[in-house]
Design a protein around this motif. Structure first.
Motif, short mmCIF file in Angstrom:
data_model
loop_
_atom_site.label_atom_id
_atom_site.label_comp_id
_atom_site.label_asym_id
_atom_site.label_seq_id
_atom_site.Cartn_x
_atom_site.Cartn_y
_atom_site.Cartn_z
N SER A 136 13.73 -34.92 -18.29
CA SER A 136 13.55 -34.04 -19.46
C SER A 136 14.89 -33.65 -20.07
O SER A 136 15.04 -33.60 -21.30
N LYS A 196 16.45 -34.37 -23.76
CA LYS A 196 16.87 -33.25 -24.60
C LYS A 196 18.32 -33.41 -25.07
O LYS A 196 18.64 -33.16 -26.23
N GLN A 197 19.18 -33.86 -24.18
CA GLN A 197 20.60 -34.02 -24.50
C GLN A 197 20.85 -35.30 -25.30
O GLN A 197 21.85 -35.40 -26.01
N LEU A 234 13.73 -24.98 -19.73
CA LEU A 234 14.08 -25.89 -20.83
C LEU A 234 13.27 -25.60 -22.09
O LEU A 234 13.74 -25.80 -23.21
N GLN A 235 12.06 -25.10 -21.91
CA GLN A 235 11.20 -24.82 -23.07
C GLN A 235 11.75 -23.69 -23.94
O GLN A 235 11.38 -23.56 -25.12
N ASP A 292 15.98 -24.03 -27.09
CA ASP A 292 16.26 -24.02 -28.53
C ASP A 292 16.28 -22.60 -29.09
O ASP A 292 17.14 -22.24 -29.90
#
Length: 385
Positions: free
Chosen positions: A37, A41-42, A261-262, A265
């Protein structure tokens, strides 16, 4: 940070449920899911999870040595304004550290500084720290490194989410490290990651992480390695192929990473908004140097850095923060050459006027998503003349 996690109550409840329902807590499926994940993302092909950001740095330098990308005695330049575990592995691996100054306007090493030092004393690698969410002309640094065959790696532990011209910091070099320690952009309590697009380096990082074993390689690569060394599957249980450590995370780290991680942002956006709100006061106060970030398309600040125009002014503002009950810290570790351990092991030092000024005139306070409006106002009141 006020809490160990973003969305603290939800995270603790989810973690408790996971711990009571799982039959495995040593590194396994949860860690692999988080690696996948985070790589997505990165925007890198591979992510390797470690038990800390410091371990990630150590493993990265060891892996580069193991694959002969770096050799004992090679010069490795580094950002002198950084954290100890960025520099210590350079010494521990037997490389020669070359400290680089930074630009006062953005806290970071610039291409001109890299070029000047390289032509004075060439180096094989550059371990660049992206400081506190800021960066200099990192695209030009990458171009220069490519032209001189300099191995560029990034310590991105303080800048997760920052983007320059739409490119995320941590994606300019061969590999980059990240930290998930409490108060970083996302927390797994302790934890770190290395991201890379290089398959050989990725495989070696997995070997380094697990004592030199092949246990985390895929079956095809295991078979190839065992055949090369005439190792049976039975012997492979305790066969060690290269230098390594035990730097493995637990399933708790992997679970927390996926869960946190969710919220990433949203926290990056809030950190940027917090900083820009406080920056207005910094800009209006002639006691401070102002940082430039016009070239940064997304600013994911780790903290609120303050550079005063004299040591006396720093003392004045530190006292104001203390009386207001706001915690402050030195500007990372300041000039790393001035740390006791560095002088013990490194004989050559370099003149770094900007880093020295930041060392003696700088400090920072926290920036995190849960800062309330009145708390931001309290910070700005402390930064007013």
């Amino acid at each position: 940070m006020k809490n160990a996690f973003l969305e603290e109550a939800k995270t603790k409840f989810a973690l408790a449920e996971f711990i009571t329902s799982t039959n495995r807590l040593s590194m396994g499926e949860q860690c692999e899911k988080f690696e996948s994940s985070f790589a997505k993302k990165q925007g890198r092909l591979s992510s390797i999870l470690f038990n800390s950001g410091g371990s990630a740095n150590l493993a990265l330098l060891q892996a580069l040595r193991n694959i002969d990308a770096l050799k004992i005695g090679d010069r490795v330049a580094f950002s002198a304004l950084t954290w100890s575990t960025n520099t210590m592995p350079i010494i521990q691996m037997g490389f020669e550290p070359v400290a680089l100054d930074c630009e006062l306007e953005n806290l970071n090493v610039s291409a001109s500084i890299v070029e000047k030092q390289y032509f004075h004393k060439p180096f094989k690698a550059l371990f660049l720290t992206n400081v506190l969410g800021f960066t200099a002309d990192i695209g030009s640094i990458r171009a220069f490194c490519e032209s001189k065959d300099i191995l560029l790696i990034e310590d991105n532990c303080e800048s997760l989410g920052t983007e320059v011209s739409g490119i995320k910091t941590g994606n300019f070099g061969l590999a980059s490290s990240f930290s998930f320690y409490v108060a970083h952009h996302m927390s797994t309590i302790e934890g770190g990651m290395v991201c890379t697009d290089d398959e050989e380096l990725s495989d070696m990082l997995k070997i380094v992480r697990a004592n030199g074993w092949d246990r985390n390689l895929n079956p095809q690569k295991q078979s190839k390695l065992r055949a090369e060394h005439s190792i049976s599957d039975f012997e492979a249980n305790y066969t060690f192929y290269d230098l390594g450590f035990n730097l493995r995370p637990t399933e708790i780290t992997g679970f927390l990473g996926q869960y946190q991680l969710q919220f990433l942002d949203a926290t990056i956006t809030q950190r940027e908004q917090n900083y820009l709100a406080i920056e207005e006061t910094i800009i209006s106060n002639p006691d401070f140097h102002t940082l430039s970030h016009d070239h940064i398309s997304r600013l994911s600040t780790f903290a609120i850095p303050i550079i005063c125009k004299s040591k006396g002014l720093r003392d004045k503002y530190l006292e104001k923060f203390e009386l207001a009950g706001i915690e402050t810290r030195p500007m990372i570790a300041g000039n790393m050459q001035r740390q006791p351990y560095y002088a013990k092991y490194v004989t050559e030092s370099y003149q770094l006027p900007n880093t020295d000024l930041i060392h003696s005139h700088g400090f920072y306070c926290g920036n995190y998503p849960e800062l309330l409006k009145d708390e931001i106002q309290l910070i700005t009141s402390c930064l007013s003349q």
